[in-house]
Design a protein around this motif. Structure first.
Motif, PDB file in Angstrom:
ATOM      1  N   VAL A   1     -47.866 -64.781  10.898  1.00 26.53           N
ATOM      2  CA  VAL A   1     -46.826 -65.796  10.750  1.00 26.53           C
ATOM      3  C   VAL A   1     -46.002 -65.496   9.503  1.00 26.53           C
ATOM      4  CG1 VAL A   1     -46.357 -68.255  10.414  1.00 26.53           C
ATOM      5  CG2 VAL A   1     -48.289 -67.541  11.849  1.00 26.53           C
ATOM      6  N   SER A   2     -44.694 -65.687   9.612  1.00 30.76           N
ATOM      7  CA  SER A   2     -43.848 -65.583   8.419  1.00 30.76           C
ATOM      8  C   SER A   2     -42.695 -66.561   8.529  1.00 30.76           C
ATOM      9  CB  SER A   2     -43.303 -64.158   8.247  1.00 30.76           C
ATOM     10  OG  SER A   2     -42.297 -63.884   9.200  1.00 30.76           O
ATOM     11  N   ASP A   3     -42.054 -66.778   7.390  1.00 31.71           N
ATOM     12  CA  ASP A   3     -40.867 -67.633   7.321  1.00 31.71           C
ATOM     13  C   ASP A   3     -39.733 -66.790   6.747  1.00 31.71           C
ATOM     14  OD1 ASP A   3     -38.952 -69.597   7.011  1.00 31.71           O
ATOM     15  OD2 ASP A   3     -39.847 -70.414   5.185  1.00 31.71           O
ATOM     16  N   PRO A   4     -39.066 -65.963   7.582  1.00 28.94           N
ATOM     17  CA  PRO A   4     -38.038 -65.062   7.045  1.00 28.94           C
ATOM     18  C   PRO A   4     -36.819 -65.773   6.490  1.00 28.94           C
ATOM     19  CG  PRO A   4     -38.080 -64.980   9.448  1.00 28.94           C
ATOM     20  CD  PRO A   4     -39.276 -65.786   9.024  1.00 28.94           C
ATOM     21  N   GLY A   5     -36.666 -67.061   6.800  1.00 29.81           N
ATOM     22  CA  GLY A   5     -35.567 -67.810   6.203  1.00 29.81           C
ATOM     23  C   GLY A   5     -35.896 -68.378   4.845  1.00 29.81           C
TER      24      GLY A   5
ATOM     25  N   THR B   1     -44.559 -75.528   4.547  1.00 28.41           N
ATOM     26  CA  THR B   1     -45.669 -75.227   5.450  1.00 28.41           C
ATOM     27  C   THR B   1     -45.121 -75.084   6.862  1.00 28.41           C
ATOM     28  OG1 THR B   1     -46.162 -77.554   5.895  1.00 28.41           O
ATOM     29  CG2 THR B   1     -47.342 -76.499   4.048  1.00 28.41           C
ATOM     30  N   LEU B   2     -45.831 -74.313   7.664  1.00 30.73           N
ATOM     31  CA  LEU B   2     -45.482 -74.144   9.072  1.00 30.73           C
ATOM     32  C   LEU B   2     -46.763 -74.294   9.888  1.00 30.73           C
ATOM     33  CD1 LEU B   2     -43.419 -73.386  11.266  1.00 30.73           C
ATOM     34  CD2 LEU B   2     -44.023 -70.983  10.885  1.00 30.73           C
ATOM     35  N   SER B   3     -46.759 -75.240  10.825  1.00 31.80           N
ATOM     36  CA  SER B   3     -47.917 -75.460  11.693  1.00 31.80           C
ATOM     37  C   SER B   3     -47.666 -74.793  13.034  1.00 31.80           C
ATOM     38  CB  SER B   3     -48.170 -76.947  11.897  1.00 31.80           C
ATOM     39  OG  SER B   3     -48.612 -77.536  10.687  1.00 31.80           O
ATOM     40  N   VAL B   4     -48.648 -74.012  13.473  1.00 30.68           N
ATOM     41  CA  VAL B   4     -48.549 -73.280  14.731  1.00 30.68           C
ATOM     42  C   VAL B   4     -49.723 -73.683  15.612  1.00 30.68           C
ATOM     43  CG1 VAL B   4     -48.552 -71.005  15.814  1.00 30.68           C
ATOM     44  CG2 VAL B   4     -47.411 -71.336  13.594  1.00 30.68           C
TER      45      VAL B   4
ATOM     46  N   ASP C   1     -56.046 -65.410   5.563  1.00 31.87           N
ATOM     47  CA  ASP C   1     -55.474 -65.404   4.221  1.00 31.87           C
ATOM     48  C   ASP C   1     -55.684 -66.768   3.577  1.00 31.87           C
ATOM     49  OD1 ASP C   1     -54.601 -62.853   4.737  1.00 31.87           O
ATOM     50  OD2 ASP C   1     -52.505 -63.412   5.073  1.00 31.87           O
ATOM     51  N   ASP C   2     -55.698 -66.793   2.271  1.00 34.78           N
ATOM     52  CA  ASP C   2     -55.937 -68.072   1.596  1.00 34.78           C
ATOM     53  C   ASP C   2     -54.769 -69.043   1.760  1.00 34.78           C
ATOM     54  OD1 ASP C   2     -54.069 -66.928  -0.071  1.00 34.78           O
ATOM     55  OD2 ASP C   2     -55.421 -66.711  -1.789  1.00 34.78           O
ATOM     56  N   THR C   3     -53.677 -68.562   2.355  1.00 35.28           N
ATOM     57  CA  THR C   3     -52.545 -69.442   2.634  1.00 35.28           C
ATOM     58  C   THR C   3     -52.618 -70.048   4.037  1.00 35.28           C
ATOM     59  OG1 THR C   3     -51.304 -67.496   3.365  1.00 35.28           O
ATOM     60  CG2 THR C   3     -50.977 -68.228   1.086  1.00 35.28           C
ATOM     61  N   VAL C   4     -53.658 -69.700   4.792  1.00 32.51           N
ATOM     62  CA  VAL C   4     -53.768 -70.133   6.189  1.00 32.51           C
ATOM     63  C   VAL C   4     -54.985 -71.027   6.364  1.00 32.51           C
ATOM     64  CG1 VAL C   4     -53.978 -69.398   8.596  1.00 32.51           C
ATOM     65  CG2 VAL C   4     -52.672 -67.997   6.967  1.00 32.51           C
ATOM     66  N   SER C   5     -54.770 -72.227   6.885  1.00 32.50           N
ATOM     67  CA  SER C   5     -55.848 -73.139   7.235  1.00 32.50           C
ATOM     68  C   SER C   5     -55.881 -73.273   8.758  1.00 32.50           C
ATOM     69  CB  SER C   5     -55.628 -74.519   6.605  1.00 32.50           C
ATOM     70  OG  SER C   5     -55.552 -74.412   5.194  1.00 32.50           O
TER      71      SER C   5
ATOM     72  N   GLY D   1     -60.564 -75.424  18.043  1.00 31.96           N
ATOM     73  CA  GLY D   1     -60.645 -76.369  19.149  1.00 31.96           C
ATOM     74  C   GLY D   1     -59.957 -75.833  20.375  1.00 31.96           C
ATOM     75  N   ARG D   2     -59.789 -76.701  21.364  1.00 30.44           N
ATOM     76  CA  ARG D   2     -59.151 -76.279  22.610  1.00 30.44           C
ATOM     77  C   ARG D   2     -57.680 -75.926  22.383  1.00 30.44           C
ATOM     78  NH1 ARG D   2     -60.049 -80.105  27.573  1.00 30.44           N
ATOM     79  NH2 ARG D   2     -58.996 -78.305  28.507  1.00 30.44           N
ATOM     80  N   ARG D   3     -57.016 -76.657  21.490  1.00 31.83           N
ATOM     81  CA  ARG D   3     -55.639 -76.330  21.103  1.00 31.83           C
ATOM     82  C   ARG D   3     -55.606 -76.181  19.588  1.00 31.83           C
ATOM     83  NH1 ARG D   3     -51.528 -76.923  24.769  1.00 31.83           N
ATOM     84  NH2 ARG D   3     -50.474 -75.647  23.219  1.00 31.83           N
ATOM     85  N   PRO D   4     -56.090 -75.034  19.109  1.00 35.09           N
ATOM     86  CA  PRO D   4     -56.220 -74.854  17.657  1.00 35.09           C
ATOM     87  C   PRO D   4     -54.865 -74.884  16.954  1.00 35.09           C
ATOM     88  CG  PRO D   4     -56.493 -72.775  18.809  1.00 35.09           C
ATOM     89  CD  PRO D   4     -56.453 -73.829  19.864  1.00 35.09           C
ATOM     90  N   VAL D   5     -54.898 -75.288  15.704  1.00 34.09           N
ATOM     91  CA  VAL D   5     -53.679 -75.367  14.894  1.00 34.09           C
ATOM     92  C   VAL D   5     -53.885 -74.573  13.603  1.00 34.09           C
ATOM     93  CG1 VAL D   5     -52.137 -76.889  13.601  1.00 34.09           C
ATOM     94  CG2 VAL D   5     -53.031 -77.608  15.826  1.00 34.09           C
ATOM     95  N   LEU D   6     -52.922 -73.710  13.315  1.00 30.51           N
ATOM     96  CA  LEU D   6     -52.891 -72.998  12.041  1.00 30.51           C
ATOM     97  C   LEU D   6     -51.835 -73.651  11.170  1.00 30.51           C
ATOM     98  CD1 LEU D   6     -53.795 -70.806  14.292  1.00 30.51           C
ATOM     99  CD2 LEU D   6     -53.229 -69.133  12.521  1.00 30.51           C
ATOM    100  N   THR D   7     -52.203 -74.010   9.959  1.00 30.86           N
ATOM    101  CA  THR D   7     -51.250 -74.537   8.990  1.00 30.86           C
ATOM    102  C   THR D   7     -51.067 -73.474   7.914  1.00 30.86           C
ATOM    103  OG1 THR D   7     -51.965 -76.797   9.423  1.00 30.86           O
ATOM    104  CG2 THR D   7     -50.734 -76.395   7.387  1.00 30.86           C
ATOM    105  N   VAL D   8     -49.847 -72.971   7.820  1.00 32.33           N
ATOM    106  CA  VAL D   8     -49.565 -71.828   6.948  1.00 32.33           C
ATOM    107  C   VAL D   8     -48.671 -72.290   5.799  1.00 32.33           C
ATOM    108  CG1 VAL D   8     -48.682 -69.477   6.840  1.00 32.33           C
ATOM    109  CG2 VAL D   8     -49.654 -70.346   8.984  1.00 32.33           C
ATOM    110  N   ARG D   9     -49.124 -72.032   4.570  1.00 29.90           N
ATOM    111  CA  ARG D   9     -48.332 -72.363   3.395  1.00 29.90           C
ATOM    112  C   ARG D   9     -47.335 -71.228   3.137  1.00 29.90           C
ATOM    113  NH1 ARG D   9     -53.512 -73.445   1.977  1.00 29.90           N
ATOM    114  NH2 ARG D   9     -53.639 -71.753   0.444  1.00 29.90           N
TER     115      ARG D   9
END
Length: 797
Positions: free
Chosen positions: A742-746, A751-754, A767-771, A775-783
């Motif tokens: 995941v990246s934020d090129p802008g 944070t960005l949740s995927v 990475d320590d920036t990724v939580s 689960g069935r619909r897992p969520v990544l929260t990226v700082r």
């Protein structure tokens, strides 16, 4: 900086490509105890001439002949009359900085030929005396300490003093003391140290300019016998004066210098690995070699940053020794310094640095360079470099213990300079982007007059079977409004950079960059906000094993002019006529042929590869023969091109969006190196599906690879993948696990949740920036905040 960032004369043996091996410990002790300067001056002279070489070696003989030809020509044209106003008629008046700057460069070439065994000028006393007299003339008429700077600062502070001191090094045994003192006094005025711009004392020198000045200060100190000046030069590399603020041996996070992601920036906002980066590598490496095993040796442990830059910054952007034009800035317009020349210079600098680097670095570098030299038969390395670099290259080729490395493969996102490079075994693709952070182009001092669209997503395809696609007369003959990969308003543009000084253009868009997955796959995006036009577009690229998928959406303009997206504009060289096939139908091969291909599904250009159009046309095709001159691109004082006509043939494919399009789009796939049969099969089987191509999301899927890749321009979903804001996401699902990038090129988010479309049990690594919430619909929260567009990764099960 203006003059020899173009290293043609340097590589011909007329300049400073360092080749001397640092002496082993103790070998200088006896001489240094008596005179610590002469051994180093002898080393500096050997860096210019190459020292002892075998004139019977065919490669050495060829390099000597090239040096001799140039030097003899300038010797014959040198005005030696008593009433002269210039040394050469084309460099008048000598008082002009551009004229005396170039005059010193020619004198260095003459002095190099005089000091190098095997030329027609070698040890000729008439040549020697004429050189000494010419130096006096330039000092009186042009470059002296009674003058103040005018015109381009670079001639005063780098170009002229460097060539002058190199010449003094070669003539030092015959240089009268009064002359030497006068020249050193002049250089001391304009280059007192490597730390500051003399004509702007509050401006700190950075990058290549600092490295060049450090060499100048060192040579001045050695010629003057001034230990404090030599120390000042060494300390300039590390910026001791300002506690390392502008050290060349550091990773920067803004402005000029090397970045940890491999980016190199100069002039604050220009991706310049291929020219200024190479100059920094060469000059810093030369000074390290020059001062090795002396009381002024470079001992800063941070020098490892320079070592690491070889493989982080340079190796990924060299294809078989060809420097990618996406990294050469305004140098693309220089007739005498094309991509092969800058590539050969960088290879020489890498081998130079290897002589004093730890073996763990040096062994890999030599293997890499050997691979480049052996594979590049289009423009062989040994024909591009002069005597100083040949001995090292010949020894490398003869060393059977050094095995040539294969081509580098992988995907590289240089987020800090808006460049993307995708490398496969047979080809490479470079993407030149721009943003409000990184310039779309640099122009000035008459250079790069037609660089308007070089940073608008230009796509460079490098093929191992044709290394001359961009080096063989491409820039003076290509239609500058139809650069591959760009979407353009067809308005007529005025020449850039015709005024003195250099300038850059940074567009207003924020998004430029992408993400890399497993060092192999990538996705990139750029928002196009056209200069001087209402044209807007959302552009995305997806890089796979054997394909590059390009998507465009939201293509809108209201100026009444036609808008085009260029799929390809391939240089077919002077007489190339490769077969173009469209949907199994061979097309005419004559220049001047054109066609509207309303529903083309695929095309194939023999010798280049295939093109697939999943959404069909409207596609346009053209074969043309174009004639231009380098002078139309570059009128620079010392880099201006010739007016000699150059003619090349081109095969062009483009989408015609019509005048003032409203939310137009395009889809195409590049299949580099593919056969016509493979291209047709790819078109039928569609191994990569375009999921979405909208102004909100652009996404593709490769079921075979288990890969889903998307760029979100805003919160949205595609094929079950959801993001709550803008960003680039790649997900690969295999039997052995799931990888996410995941990246934020802008660089606009915090944070960005995927949300992923399949279950995850647990986290293997992140990475320590990724939580991650499994689960069935897992969520990544990226700082993503503060990460400057770099990639964040996680491995899941």
């Amino acid at each position: 900086m203006q003059l020899s960032r173009r290293r043609t004369l340097t590589l011909m043996g007329a300049g400073a490509v360092a080749t001397t091996l640092p002496l082993g410990p103790g070998t200088m002790d006896a001489a240094a105890a008596e005179d610590p300067y002469e051994p180093l001056l002898a080393r500096a002279a050997e860096q210019l001439t190459g020292g002892e070489v075998d004139p019977d070696d065919p490669d050495v003989a060829a390099a000597l002949a090239a040096l001799d030809k140039q030097a003899a020509d300038w010797w014959q044209k040198l005005d030696r009359s008593a009433g002269r106003t210039a040394l050469w008629s084309d460099l008048a008046p000598a008082s002009d900085p551009g004229m005396f700057g170039q005059s010193y460069t020619r004198l260095r070439t003459l002095a190099t030929a005089w000091a190098t065994p095997g030329t027609s000028l070698t040890d000729d006393s008439t040549v020697r005396d004429a050189l000494l007299d010419a130096l006096r003339f330039l000092h009186t008429s042009g470059y002296n300490d009674a003058r103040s700077e005018s015109g381009n600062w670079w001639f005063w502070e780098i170009g002229a003093p460097r060539a002058l001191l190199d010449t003094c090094v070669l003539l030092r045994a015959h240089l009268p003391a009064d002359d030497r003192a006068a020249y050193l006094k002049t250089v001391a005025k304009f280059v007192p140290d490597a730390d500051r711009r003399t004509n702007s004392p509050t401006l700190a020198e950075t990058g290549a300019n600092r490295a060049d000045k450090a060499v100048i200060v060192a040579l001045r100190g050695l010629l003057a016998g001034a230990p404090d000046v030599v120390a000042l030069a060494r300390d300039g590399l590390s910026d001791v004066r300002d506690n390392g603020k502008n050290s060349l041996f550091q990773y920067v996070t803004s402005g000029d210098g090397f970045y940890e992601d491999g980016s190199f920036v100069q002039h604050s906002s220009v991706a310049y690995t291929g020219t200024y980066g190479g100059v920094l590598l060469g000059s810093a490496g030369q000074l390290i070699a020059l001062l090795a095993d002396s009381q002024w040796s470079v001992t800063d442990p941070a020098v490892k940053v320079l070592y690491e830059a070889v493989e982080r910054s340079f190796v990924p952007v060299l294809f078989d020794g060809v420097m990618m034009d996406a990294l050469r800035g305004r140098a693309i317009s220089r007739e005498r310094a094309r991509d092969h020349t800058d590539g050969a210079a960088t290879a020489s600098y890498i081998l130079q640095l290897a002589d004093g680097a730890p073996q763990s670095y040096a062994d890999r570098w030599r293997s890499t360079v050997k691979g480049w030299i052996l594979r590049n038969r289009d423009t062989p390395y040994l024909r591009l470099v002069g005597v100083p670099a040949l001995a090292r290259a010949k020894a490398l080729l003869a060393d059977t213990a050094v095995r040539p490395a294969e081509r580098l493969t992988g995907h590289h996102v240089f987020a800090d300079m808006d460049r993307v490079v995708h490398r496969r075994p047979g080809w490479s693709c470079a993407l030149s982007l721009s943003s409000k952070r990184i310039a779309a182009y640099e122009a000035g001092n008459g250079e790069n007059l037609h660089g308007w669209y070089t940073g608008d997503g230009m796509t460079y395809l490098y093929d191992g079977d044709d290394l001359d696609a961009f080096g063989d007369g491409f820039w003076p003959t290509v239609n500058p409004y139809r650069l591959p990969g760009t979407t353009v308003d067809t308005r007529t543009r005025a020449d850039l950079g015709t005024a003195p000084g250099t300038d850059t253009f940074r567009p207003k868009n924020a998004v430029a960059g992408g993400a890399v997955l497993a060092s192999r796959y990538g996705a990139a995006a750029m928002e196009l906000i056209a200069d001087g036009s209402t044209l807007r577009a959302k552009k995305a690229w997806f890089f796979l094993d054997n394909a590059v998928v390009a998507l465009g959406s939201g293509i809108t303009a209201s100026d009444g002019r036609a808008v085009e997206t260029v799929v390809e504009n391939r240089n077919l060289h002077a007489d190339g006529a490769p077969l173009l096939t469209v949907d199994d139908r061979p097309q005419p091969g004559d220049p001047g042929w054109s066609a509207r291909l309303t529903d083309a599904r695929w095309a194939h250009l023999e010798g280049t590869g295939g093109y697939v159009f999943p959404a069909g046309g409207p596609l346009r095709a053209l074969r043309e023969e174009r004639t231009g001159a380098w002078r139309s691109l570059n009128t620079g004082a010392d880099t201006g091109g010739s007016t000699t006509p150059v003619t090349r043939r081109y095969a062009t494919l483009w989408f015609d969006h019509g005048p003032s399009p409203a939310s137009a789009s395009y889809t195409y796939v590049l299949l580099p190196g593919a056969t016509a049969a493979a291209t047709a099969a790819w078109s039928r089987s569609t191994p990569v599906r375009v999921l979405t191509n909208s102004a909100t999301v652009q996404a593709v899927e490769s079921p075979r690879l288990g890969l889903l890749a998307a760029h979100f321009w805003a919160a949205g979903s595609t094929d079950g993948l959801h993001a709550d804001g803008p960003g680039t996401v790649l997900v690969r699902r295999r039997d052995d696990g799931i990888t996410v990038a995941v990246s934020d090129p802008g660089r606009t988010g915090t944070t960005l949740s995927v949300e992923l479309p399949f279950p995850v049990r647990h986290v293997v690594r992140a990475d320590d920036t990724v939580s991650v919430t499994p689960g069935r619909r897992p969520v990544l929260t990226v700082r993503v905040g503060g990460s400057r567009g770099h990639t964040h990764t996680a491995e899941l099960a």
